[in-house]
Scaffold this active site. Structure first.
Site, PDB file in Angstrom:
ATOM      1  N   ARG A  59      -2.943  22.839  19.326  1.00 23.27           N
ATOM      2  CA  ARG A  59      -4.082  21.087  17.955  1.00 23.27           C
ATOM      3  C   ARG A  59      -4.057  20.360  18.537  1.00 23.27           C
ATOM      4  NH1 ARG A  59      -0.718  23.112  12.088  1.00 23.27           N
ATOM      5  NH2 ARG A  59      -2.112  25.319  12.060  1.00 23.27           N
ATOM      6  N   GLN A  87     -10.073  23.036  18.006  1.00 22.72           N
ATOM      7  CA  GLN A  87     -10.170  22.799  16.213  1.00 22.72           C
ATOM      8  C   GLN A  87     -11.048  23.888  16.027  1.00 22.72           C
ATOM      9  OE1 GLN A  87     -11.668  18.576  15.294  1.00 22.72           O
ATOM     10  NE2 GLN A  87      -9.214  17.951  15.064  1.00 22.72           N
ATOM     11  N   ASP A 126      -8.682  27.211  15.801  1.00 21.31           N
ATOM     12  CA  ASP A 126      -7.801  27.122  15.432  1.00 21.31           C
ATOM     13  C   ASP A 126      -7.901  28.146  13.921  1.00 21.31           C
ATOM     14  OD1 ASP A 126      -5.789  26.863  14.061  1.00 21.31           O
ATOM     15  OD2 ASP A 126      -6.018  24.500  14.134  1.00 21.31           O
ATOM     16  N   SER A 177      -5.275  27.365  11.230  1.00 19.36           N
ATOM     17  CA  SER A 177      -6.233  26.639  10.159  1.00 19.36           C
ATOM     18  C   SER A 177      -7.322  27.428   9.474  1.00 19.36           C
ATOM     19  CB  SER A 177      -6.474  25.842  10.648  1.00 19.36           C
ATOM     20  OG  SER A 177      -5.644  24.665  10.813  1.00 19.36           O
ATOM     21  N   TYR A 182       4.289  20.578  13.277  1.00 21.01           N
ATOM     22  CA  TYR A 182       4.542  20.933  12.559  1.00 21.01           C
ATOM     23  C   TYR A 182       5.908  20.254  11.550  1.00 21.01           C
ATOM     24  CZ  TYR A 182       1.374  24.883  14.935  1.00 21.01           C
ATOM     25  OH  TYR A 182       0.990  25.402  14.948  1.00 21.01           O
TER      26      TYR A 182
END
Length: 417
Positions: A122, A127, A130, A133, A230
């Protein structure tokens, strides 16, 4: 002829997603690849074969995987698929390696270079790659839609000449990507939303979406986040305090959505059977962690369970796949963005730079070996799956929380709601 990228039809009958879209096929061709899409691969995502063919893909069959230099998939390849891949092929998918050491070892034995997309770091550069996500975002949305479908009342407050319909109360447990989208969706539908998480940084995000935050805000709470963003696994003492705070709150809710997952571990138990029993008939709980053991006692993978007191516990599998037409488009872009970083723009061929941080983070197998540090000993020392913390210690019993509420204020866990 250029190198071949193969897009298979997923074998799992419960997997409607596909690893490419017409847009990414066109862009793959622009990188210099010849793209073969297996017949019917996109039908579950509303992408007919002719849409792929229109942008230059060849519509092929499963055996074409044997010619591919790159295979883009949604799920980890099964043994039958591995037998059809050529040695040295790069296979990129959501590999779900935790607790599946034999499957990881089988990929190494097959000689493929396997990449696990869920291990994408991350960082800013990654991005757009990902997958956690992109897919969790849709899962959070769909969780609210599924809850609304099972809840036999309106979600927003409605003022009519015949009287007022009160707004539904929704409680989101776990405020990652899925949780934030669940909050936003429930708010759009008119519910009164509260949310909880062990990470202090999300409090402001929850409030910015118009929801109220519920948590025991002690010293442990202030340090409850890993460097990767996390949630940390909290101490049993904190879990008990947080559960005592949430137990009474859950009893008043119409909809509860749980999203808590810890990478590499079974899902933590957040909602006990006693908490479920404390809820009103007609209430709905959606467990988004059911595939990893579930956050809710009584949740059954793939089932909607109705308890004796009339509470529905929704345990749908592959929730992003329930909105496959949207999920596939996002997932395909994640895959393309990652593969593009491994293509030599001059020669227009695959050029895996094994010292690249994205490659090192995601590569599971290479050259006949398991190379990812978390699984390197999988072949000779199978990993033992950690046990989930039982609900009897993870959460407080709802029955125990009610008397606690009657005690003087100093004895009640401090929190905000």
């Amino acid at each position: 002829m250029g190198q071949i990228v193969f897009i298979p039809r997923e074998l799992d009958p419960n997997e409607p997603r596909v690893a490419a879209s017409p847009e990414t096929v066109k862009r793959l061709a622009g990188l210099g690849f010849d793209v073969i899409v297996e017949k019917g691969a996109g039908l579950g995502s509303r992408i007919p074969d002719q849409d792929f063919a229109a942008v230059g893909a060849v519509i092929g069959k499963a055996s074409d995987a044997g010619r591919a230099d790159v295979v883009l998939k949604v799920r980890r390849p099964a043994d039958a698929e591995l037998k059809g891949y050529k040695s040295g092929a790069a296979v990129i998918a959501i590999m779900d390696p935790y607790g599946n050491d034999a499957a990881v070892a089988a990929m190494a034995k097959a000689g493929i270079t396997a990449f696990s997309m869920e291990f994408m770091p991350r960082i800013t550069r990654a991005q757009v790659m990902d997958v956690l996500s992109s897919q969790a975002n849709l899962a959070g949305y769909q969780a609210v839609i599924d809850a609304a479908a099972e809840y036999d009342r309106a979600l927003p407050m409605m003022m009519t000449a015949a009287g007022t319909v009160p707004a539904a109360k929704a409680f989101i447990m776990g405020v990652g990507v899925a949780g934030l989208q669940a909050i936003a969706t429930a708010r759009r539908l008119g519910a009164v939303v509260t949310a909880t998480d062990v990470r202090p940084a999300v409090k402001e995000q929850v409030q910015s979406l118009g929801a109220k935050f519920l948590a025991v805000e002690d010293e442990e709470f202030k340090a409850a986040e890993t460097a990767g963003g996390y949630a940390k696994e909290m101490s049993k003492e904190y879990q008990a305090k947080q559960a005592a705070l949430t137990a009474e709150h859950i009893a008043k809710q119409d909809i509860v959505i749980t999203t808590a997952l810890i990478p590499g571990r079974p899902a933590p138990k957040l909602v006990s059977a006693a908490m479920v029993a404390s809820m009103k008939p007609g209430s709905v709980i959606v467990d988004l962690a059911v595939e990893r053991g579930g956050n809710v006692e009584g949740a059954v993978p793939g089932k909607v369970v109705t308890t004796e007191n009339g509470v529905k516990i929704v345990g749908h599998l592959n929730v992003p796949g329930r909105v496959a037409a949207s999920a596939s488009l996002l997932y395909a872009k994640n895959l393309y963005a990652f593969l593009e970083t491994m293509v030599d723009k001059t020669t227009k061929t695959l050029d895996i730079k094994r010292d690249d941080e994205l490659v090192k983070a995601t590569m599971l197998t290479d050259g006949g070996r398991v190379v990812h540090p978390a699984f390197a000993k999988a072949a000779e020392e199978p990993r033992t799956e950690p046990a989930a913390i039982p609900a009897t210690t993870m959460v407080a019993e709802a029955a125990d929380a009610k008397p606690a509420a009657k005690k003087k204020a100093a004895a009640k866990p401090k929190g905000t709601a």
